[in-house]
Design a protein around this motif. Sequence first.
Motif, PDB file in Angstrom:
ATOM      1  N   VAL A 347       0.836  -1.207   0.000  1.00 37.44           N
ATOM      2  CA  VAL A 347       0.000   0.000   0.000  1.00 37.44           C
ATOM      3  C   VAL A 347       0.871   1.257   0.000  1.00 37.44           C
ATOM      4  CG1 VAL A 347      -1.636   1.348   1.375  1.00 37.44           C
ATOM      5  CG2 VAL A 347      -1.993  -1.119   1.067  1.00 37.44           C
ATOM      6  N   LEU A 348       1.907   1.273   0.832  1.00 40.63           N
ATOM      7  CA  LEU A 348       2.780   2.451   0.912  1.00 40.63           C
ATOM      8  C   LEU A 348       3.563   2.653  -0.381  1.00 40.63           C
ATOM      9  CD1 LEU A 348       4.148   2.022   4.551  1.00 40.63           C
ATOM     10  CD2 LEU A 348       2.495   3.714   3.748  1.00 40.63           C
ATOM     11  N   TYR A 349       4.122   1.589  -0.918  1.00 39.11           N
ATOM     12  CA  TYR A 349       4.901   1.722  -2.147  1.00 39.11           C
ATOM     13  C   TYR A 349       4.027   2.178  -3.316  1.00 39.11           C
ATOM     14  CZ  TYR A 349       9.193  -0.469  -0.298  1.00 39.11           C
ATOM     15  OH  TYR A 349      10.351  -0.751   0.404  1.00 39.11           O
ATOM     16  N   GLU A 354       7.403   7.218  -7.327  1.00 40.53           N
ATOM     17  CA  GLU A 354       8.824   6.860  -7.391  1.00 40.53           C
ATOM     18  C   GLU A 354       9.127   5.497  -6.789  1.00 40.53           C
ATOM     19  OE1 GLU A 354       8.478   9.226  -3.487  1.00 40.53           O
ATOM     20  OE2 GLU A 354       7.541   9.201  -5.490  1.00 40.53           O
ATOM     21  N   THR A 355       8.126   4.809  -6.209  1.00 42.61           N
ATOM     22  CA  THR A 355       8.394   3.501  -5.594  1.00 42.61           C
ATOM     23  C   THR A 355       7.549   2.392  -6.226  1.00 42.61           C
ATOM     24  OG1 THR A 355       6.850   4.069  -3.794  1.00 42.61           O
ATOM     25  CG2 THR A 355       9.211   4.400  -3.386  1.00 42.61           C
ATOM     26  N   GLN A 356       7.257   2.527  -7.501  1.00 44.41           N
ATOM     27  CA  GLN A 356       6.471   1.489  -8.178  1.00 44.41           C
ATOM     28  C   GLN A 356       7.276   0.209  -8.391  1.00 44.41           C
ATOM     29  OE1 GLN A 356       3.019   1.914  -8.652  1.00 44.41           O
ATOM     30  NE2 GLN A 356       3.723   3.549  -7.280  1.00 44.41           N
ATOM     31  N   VAL A 390       8.731  -3.368 -14.187  1.00 41.73           N
ATOM     32  CA  VAL A 390       9.878  -4.264 -14.048  1.00 41.73           C
ATOM     33  C   VAL A 390      10.720  -4.248 -15.318  1.00 41.73           C
ATOM     34  CG1 VAL A 390      10.590  -6.655 -13.689  1.00 41.73           C
ATOM     35  CG2 VAL A 390       8.719  -5.691 -12.341  1.00 41.73           C
ATOM     36  N   VAL A 391      10.060  -4.218 -16.471  1.00 43.40           N
ATOM     37  CA  VAL A 391      10.787  -4.102 -17.738  1.00 43.40           C
ATOM     38  C   VAL A 391      11.531  -2.773 -17.785  1.00 43.40           C
ATOM     39  CG1 VAL A 391      10.533  -3.870 -20.238  1.00 43.40           C
ATOM     40  CG2 VAL A 391       9.288  -5.658 -19.018  1.00 43.40           C
TER      41      VAL A 391
END
Length: 458
Positions: A347-349, A354-356, A390-391
């Motif tokens: 939830v936080l990320y 910037e934290t995906q 991720v890619v």
Amino acid sequence: MRILLLILAALTLAACGAPPPPDTPTRRITLPTAQPLPPMKTFAVPKVSPPGQSNTAIARDFLDLSFALESGRQLPVLTRFEGPISVRITGNAPASVGPDLARLLSRLRREAGISITQVPPDQPASITIEVMARSELQRYVPQAACFVVPRLSSWEEFKRLRRTDAVDWTTLQTRERMSIFLPGDVSPQEARDCLHEELAQALGPLNDLYRLGDSVFNDDNFHAVLTGFDMLILRAYYHPSLQSGMTREQVAARLPAILAQLNPRGQGIADTLPSRTPRAWIEAIEEALGPRTSDARRQAAAKRAVSIARQQGWTDNRMAFSLFALGRLALSGESDIALASFLQAGVLYKSRPETQLQAAHVSMQLAAFALSSGQADTAIQMVDESLGIVVQAENAALLSTLLMIKAEALEVQGRVVEAQAVRRDSLGWARYGFGSDDSVRARLSEIAALSSRVKAAG
């Protein structure tokens, strides 16, 4: 320095991948052990996003990164290379290192504006990248996956001078010679990750900050290739307005104009002052992720880090990382705590752009939980939502693991042909992410074990 932390093994799926007891009916896991694996896949064109922070925040990060070491020791002046920079590779480098270095140097020239070129191994160079066996490297620096030192050009020099002022960063006034030492008997991705982090530190800032969500200058090691934020930091580091020997105050006075020129979009973004990171939290995280203590002490340290983060009132990257670390460490014995920690961290990320990538790491863990409990639809959805970021982050190990989970989930749904295609795709990425055929097949076996009971029950 890229440290050997437990976070580097975040894909082990320790508890989820454990085999069922002998008396549990299962279906035989069929793996392509006799067939050759598909060719290794590599990433093509970099997809870099510009930093989303305000220039005020970036200036603060620049100063904190550039005028301290990871140990906390302060650096009296800015140091960098003055003039064109040359790089050479020596030692027994695997085939992937050359292309990965060439791609990185091209990015540094294009995105950071740094004059840097590769020269043959028999020529003198500003930066020497020496490749060796991991065992040799860790014989002298046990906790390092790879590292950079000043004033040296070879491993022999390092062994002779490692306890002298020659390798003391605080005594530098300018940078002229650097050596990067990295292992060659690791996966292509691990070697590339070392190239990115250590070359960035050879050129620029030497510190890491846990508060950074979109940077390789962070000891959480989520980001492995240089981000848009990192390239902006390096471009500012080599701006003509700065030079070696400048103090923190002198650099601070020039940064606003430099960043306004290089990053005009950052001028209109509101700044939020981050709270200080207490040393007690850093020590708790380091103990939780350190290799030289018991599992019980690591888990206790992770719980302590979560407690400190809550006391600080954090809702940022540091709180989420505390929960992620606890989730990883609780997997082997307290799956309820692990699941709750991952859900909170996710939830936080996900709440911050910037934290995906960090959110994708959490989603991999949650998708594994979903797969092992028969929730194939949920597992597929989590994987599909994570693939793009991720890619973009060029994390082949994470990408291949996500695709393996999706393949297993498709099989649970009876979509066998689709599952085979996805699994084959995963293997090409796994060859870059995990290296040897044995490592690839071991990962495939771990993921297959997640759904073995579900398949048997079906």
